[in-house]
Design an enzyme around this catalytic site. Structure first.
Site, PDB file in Angstrom:
ATOM      1  N   GLY A  26       0.781  -1.227   0.000  1.00 24.74           N
ATOM      2  CA  GLY A  26       0.000   0.000   0.000  1.00 24.74           C
ATOM      3  C   GLY A  26       0.812   1.275   0.000  1.00 24.74           C
ATOM      4  CG  ASP A  46      26.895   6.465 -11.717  1.00 22.64           C
ATOM      5  OD1 ASP A  46      26.825   5.655 -10.765  1.00 22.64           O
ATOM      6  OD2 ASP A  46      27.910   6.584 -12.430  1.00 22.64           O
ATOM      7  CE1 TYR A 135      28.720  -6.308  -2.617  1.00 16.39           C
ATOM      8  CE2 TYR A 135      29.200  -7.983  -0.966  1.00 16.39           C
ATOM      9  CZ  TYR A 135      28.294  -7.242  -1.700  1.00 16.39           C
ATOM     10  OH  TYR A 135      26.933  -7.439  -1.514  1.00 16.39           O
ATOM     11  CE  LYS A 139      26.788  -4.237  -0.106  1.00 15.57           C
ATOM     12  NZ  LYS A 139      25.507  -3.517  -0.164  1.00 15.57           N
ATOM     13  CB  THR A 169      19.559 -10.883  -7.964  1.00 17.92           C
ATOM     14  OG1 THR A 169      20.924 -10.714  -7.578  1.00 17.92           O
ATOM     15  CG2 THR A 169      18.685 -10.921  -6.708  1.00 17.92           C
TER      16      THR A 169
END
Length: 223
Positions: A26, A46, A135, A139, A169
């Site tokens: 909703g 970007d 990475y 993170k 993904t």
């Protein structure tokens, strides 16, 4: 769920799953990405460019008003040893994953009274592995940034850190074989992580879900 929820990376992967989950609950998803999403209004940007990201947040706020939530789901990776990965590509990972997260959160704060920020780190923001220095650095940075923001914003806005394991993904599509998951069946579909994010966004006033680890029961990156 009511209100506008800003979602980075909402054109694909976890971000798209979050945008769809917000819509189904909703709410109104508002997306920042380099390509157009399937649901919600959007700004093409970007996220490695912090000033452009901030301007895009302001543009959506001008069109739609305040946000009830912000979800920083955008993320990229570049696998390889520190010596192998070109410096520009290494730094791009940190710019999108960490600096982009901070830029969007910073720009959204004036439009987030009594709202919530949900950042997306990774299990590799809590444990380090070889060939993932960019990475892991980004993170781990998101984890520290989020915990500090939660302390800074306590009593003003809600802050939740979401730590997903690997997901099914397109995130792994451009990797060489050595850096791809061995068994996709042991990765969560992104809609399960999106459901956890919506859960965090839907908490009542003065109730905080501070941190969530969401992983497939047999996914090897956690614990």
């Amino acid at each position: 769920m009511q209100g506008n929820v800003l979602v980075t990376g909402g054109a694909g992967g976890l971000g798209a799953a979050v945008a769809e989950a917000v819509c189904e609950a909703g709410g109104t998803p508002l997306v920042l990405d380099k390509s157009a999403p399937s649901v919600g209004d959007f700004e093409l940007v970007d996220l490695a460019d912090g000033r452009a990201a901030e301007a895009a947040v302001r543009a959506l706020a001008k069109r739609h008003g305040n946000f009830s939530g912000v979800v920083t789901a955008a993320g990229i990776d570049r696998c390889g040893t520190l010596a192998e990965v070109p410096a520009e590509e290494w730094e791009q990972v940190v710019k999108v994953n960490l600096f982009g997260t901070a830029a969007v959160a910073r720009a959204a704060l004036p439009h987030l009274e009594n709202g919530r920020v949900v950042t997306v780190a990774s299990t590799l923001g809590l444990r380090a592995v070889s060939d993932a220095t960019a990475y892991c650095a980004s993170k781990f940075g998101v984890v520290g940034f989020t915990r500090a923001l939660a302390a800074e914003a306590a009593g003003k806005i809600g802050v939740t850190l979401v730590v997903p394991g690997g997901m099914r993904t397109s995130f792994f599509d451009d990797r060489t074989e050595q850096y791809r998951p061995k068994d996709l069946d042991k990765l969560n579909p992104p809609d399960r992580v999106a459901a956890a994010i919506v859960f965090a966004l839907n908490q009542p006033e003065n109730c905080e879900v501070r941190e969530l680890v969401v992983a497939h029961a047999e996914e090897p990156s956690w614990p």
